[in-house]
Design a protein around this motif. Sequence first.
Motif, short mmCIF file in Angstrom:
data_model
loop_
_atom_site.label_atom_id
_atom_site.label_comp_id
_atom_site.label_asym_id
_atom_site.label_seq_id
_atom_site.Cartn_x
_atom_site.Cartn_y
_atom_site.Cartn_z
N ALA A 1 0.81 -1.21 0.00
CA ALA A 1 0.00 0.00 0.00
C ALA A 1 0.85 1.26 0.00
O ALA A 1 0.35 2.34 -0.33
N ASP A 2 2.11 1.18 0.36
CA ASP A 2 3.00 2.33 0.26
C ASP A 2 3.29 2.70 -1.18
O ASP A 2 3.72 3.81 -1.47
N HIS A 3 3.09 1.74 -2.10
CA HIS A 3 3.42 1.97 -3.51
C HIS A 3 2.18 2.12 -4.40
O HIS A 3 2.16 2.97 -5.28
N VAL A 4 1.17 1.27 -4.20
CA VAL A 4 -0.02 1.32 -5.05
C VAL A 4 -1.26 1.09 -4.18
O VAL A 4 -1.28 0.18 -3.35
N GLN A 5 -2.28 1.93 -4.40
CA GLN A 5 -3.57 1.78 -3.73
C GLN A 5 -4.67 1.84 -4.78
O GLN A 5 -4.42 2.21 -5.93
N TYR A 6 -5.89 1.50 -4.38
CA TYR A 6 -6.95 1.28 -5.36
C TYR A 6 -8.26 1.90 -4.90
O TYR A 6 -8.63 1.84 -3.73
N LEU A 7 -8.96 2.50 -5.85
CA LEU A 7 -10.33 2.94 -5.67
C LEU A 7 -11.14 2.21 -6.74
O LEU A 7 -10.92 2.42 -7.94
N LEU A 8 -12.03 1.32 -6.33
CA LEU A 8 -12.75 0.45 -7.24
C LEU A 8 -14.21 0.89 -7.33
O LEU A 8 -14.89 1.01 -6.31
N ILE A 9 -14.69 1.13 -8.55
CA ILE A 9 -16.05 1.62 -8.76
C ILE A 9 -16.77 0.67 -9.70
O ILE A 9 -16.42 0.53 -10.87
N ASP A 10 -17.78 -0.01 -9.15
CA ASP A 10 -18.62 -0.91 -9.94
C ASP A 10 -19.92 -0.17 -10.23
O ASP A 10 -20.80 -0.06 -9.39
N GLY A 11 -20.03 0.35 -11.45
CA GLY A 11 -21.16 1.20 -11.78
C GLY A 11 -22.41 0.47 -12.19
O GLY A 11 -23.51 1.02 -12.10
N ASP A 12 -22.28 -0.77 -12.65
CA ASP A 12 -23.45 -1.47 -13.18
C ASP A 12 -23.79 -2.74 -12.42
O ASP A 12 -24.63 -3.53 -12.87
N GLY A 13 -23.15 -2.97 -11.28
CA GLY A 13 -23.49 -4.14 -10.48
C GLY A 13 -22.94 -5.44 -11.01
O GLY A 13 -23.47 -6.51 -10.68
N SER A 14 -21.89 -5.40 -11.80
CA SER A 14 -21.31 -6.62 -12.35
C SER A 14 -20.64 -7.48 -11.28
O SER A 14 -20.46 -8.68 -11.47
N GLY A 15 -20.25 -6.86 -10.18
CA GLY A 15 -19.58 -7.61 -9.11
C GLY A 15 -18.15 -7.97 -9.43
O GLY A 15 -17.54 -8.79 -8.72
N VAL A 16 -17.57 -7.35 -10.46
CA VAL A 16 -16.24 -7.74 -10.91
C VAL A 16 -15.18 -7.53 -9.84
O VAL A 16 -14.20 -8.27 -9.76
N PHE A 17 -15.37 -6.56 -8.95
CA PHE A 17 -14.35 -6.26 -7.95
C PHE A 17 -14.56 -6.97 -6.62
O PHE A 17 -13.74 -6.82 -5.71
N GLU A 18 -15.64 -7.72 -6.49
CA GLU A 18 -15.94 -8.36 -5.20
C GLU A 18 -14.78 -9.17 -4.63
O GLU A 18 -14.50 -9.10 -3.44
N PRO A 19 -14.05 -9.96 -5.44
CA PRO A 19 -12.98 -10.77 -4.86
C PRO A 19 -11.83 -9.94 -4.30
O PRO A 19 -11.01 -10.47 -3.53
N LEU A 20 -11.72 -8.68 -4.68
CA LEU A 20 -10.60 -7.85 -4.24
C LEU A 20 -10.99 -6.80 -3.22
O LEU A 20 -10.13 -6.11 -2.67
N ALA A 21 -12.29 -6.66 -2.95
CA ALA A 21 -12.77 -5.52 -2.17
C ALA A 21 -12.19 -5.46 -0.77
O ALA A 21 -12.06 -4.38 -0.20
N PHE A 22 -11.80 -6.60 -0.22
CA PHE A 22 -11.34 -6.62 1.17
C PHE A 22 -9.82 -6.63 1.29
O PHE A 22 -9.29 -6.75 2.39
N MET A 23 -9.10 -6.50 0.18
CA MET A 23 -7.64 -6.39 0.26
C MET A 23 -7.29 -5.08 0.94
O MET A 23 -7.92 -4.04 0.73
N SER A 24 -6.25 -5.11 1.75
CA SER A 24 -5.92 -3.95 2.59
C SER A 24 -5.43 -2.76 1.78
O SER A 24 -5.45 -1.63 2.27
N GLN A 25 -4.98 -2.99 0.53
CA GLN A 25 -4.52 -1.87 -0.29
C GLN A 25 -5.67 -1.14 -1.00
O GLN A 25 -5.44 -0.14 -1.67
N VAL A 26 -6.90 -1.64 -0.86
CA VAL A 26 -8.06 -1.02 -1.49
C VAL A 26 -8.61 0.07 -0.57
O VAL A 26 -9.03 -0.20 0.55
N ALA A 27 -8.60 1.31 -1.07
CA ALA A 27 -9.07 2.43 -0.26
C ALA A 27 -10.58 2.43 -0.13
O ALA A 27 -11.11 2.75 0.93
N HIS A 28 -11.29 2.07 -1.21
CA HIS A 28 -12.76 2.06 -1.15
C HIS A 28 -13.29 1.33 -2.36
O HIS A 28 -12.69 1.35 -3.44
#
Length: 505
Positions: free
Chosen positions: A191-218
């Motif tokens: 997380a000191d090098h890369v962080q993530y903001l994930l936006i699922d606009g249509d409910g595809s659920g594509v980011f669900e497997p990564l949502a709880f990784m500690s480097q994900v800001a939101h």
Amino acid sequence: MRNFAVVGPGQATRERLTAALAAAPDLAVYRIGRGADPLPVAATFDPSDQSGCRSLLDWFERGAPSGAVLLVDDWALCAGQDPGLGGTVEWIAAFGPARGVQVVVTARRWADVPDRLRKHLLGEPTDFLALHEIEADLSNMWQRNDFRAAAGVDDRGWPVNAELALGSAVHRGTPDQLLSLLLGFLVTHSADHVQYLLIDGDGSGVFEPLAFMSQVAHTMTPAADDATVVRLLDAFYGEINRRQEIVHTAGKFKSLNDYRKALMNGAPLDPVAELIVCVSGANAFIAREPKFLAALLMGMRAGRVLGVHVMFAGEVPQGLPHELPEWPLATPTYDFAEMLDVLPDVAGGGFAYEIMLPPLGDPLTLDMLPPGAVGLIDKPYEHRIDPFVPDFTPELRHGAIVGAPGTGKSTTLRTLATVLGDLSAYQLLDGPGEPLDPQRHIVVTARTWDQVPPFIRDSLAFGIELRLDDPDTSLINGRSAAHVPNLPGMGLSVHDKAAVQIAVT
């Protein structure tokens, strides 16, 4: 016959190689290396025996038997002992298959195998971790700082890398291809090098497997209410401003890259990570919040200077002023789904900077606040939630608490009275129709702003707007008023134009 290279941790490559050779017992294997295990080989050459290794070309040119396999076991070790080995093996790899001779190479790292030799070999990562050069015990996860990660493999099995330095990008592949790239960054960069903001606009659920990784800001999904979407917009603009302040104003640097170089050279600076804003279903999200297109365009312009990278999965938003480069398409490794299940449970990648703090709304009492505060004030642009402290002055003398029935007007007045303590200088009235003493600070409750005397509205030190019967009568703006939760004590500060929550006594 085909040439191939097995790349990965030592034990994994050994298991793969043993299985491959056992499946073809008629092959005659000639090995260069120092493997201690009993592989079925016809002859083994120590890589330090340069005269023996140099006879390889003679062996090949003078009629190596059909079905022979030249195994170079641990390329870095062998090539380090004999610098001329690369050219010889490349020659045999180029012409051997036509004569029934196969070249097999093992390596611990993809970079160990020379580019010219790679052209004649099919790559075989032993697993997802091997593709990213991570040991099986995960001890070297999150060690990269080059802002590159493998998205998967090409049609010959060799890694396909993506670089954040390319800036914004569009991806037109499958959800698995997108997730493979993001997971590649997540397992190689902290997380000191890369962080993530994930936006699922249509409910595809594509980011669900990564949502709880500690480097994900939101992670934003369509399930979020309209108020949360607006908070995200404020928070994103605030993040751009925060990076500008850090890089340009406070640090006097031209870019985040210059800031990071100074940090690596010992300057007393805090790490600032690259931010990947990854959007799936962009048009659906922008249809819900049209102002977000301008925010994304600002993020794209800020990319290389401030370390913000906007990536679109699938569709590209309508109205972009320029074309975007495509991500390199790659096929995830065969065990990718397994890694999605395992890796999010592995801690240690650090924690993302909180771009989006949790909204107000949890139970709040006065004993949870510092002295003088009546509640909390939400500042999403500044990524902060601060104590809400009333400040009566000779210029801003009065107060009003306005809201529909049941929104907590009386409770707010009692909380204010408790915090003020000595009420000799105050007149707190539960309703606007009582006699007023203009020599004191006056605070009244009312159902609408029209019921509040003009001299109080014009001198508000403490203006609280709870849920209104009609948001269009808001003293702030109708849109913000419409987003106020229908919960007692939840409202807006007129002075700050921000959400507040009043504590109960």
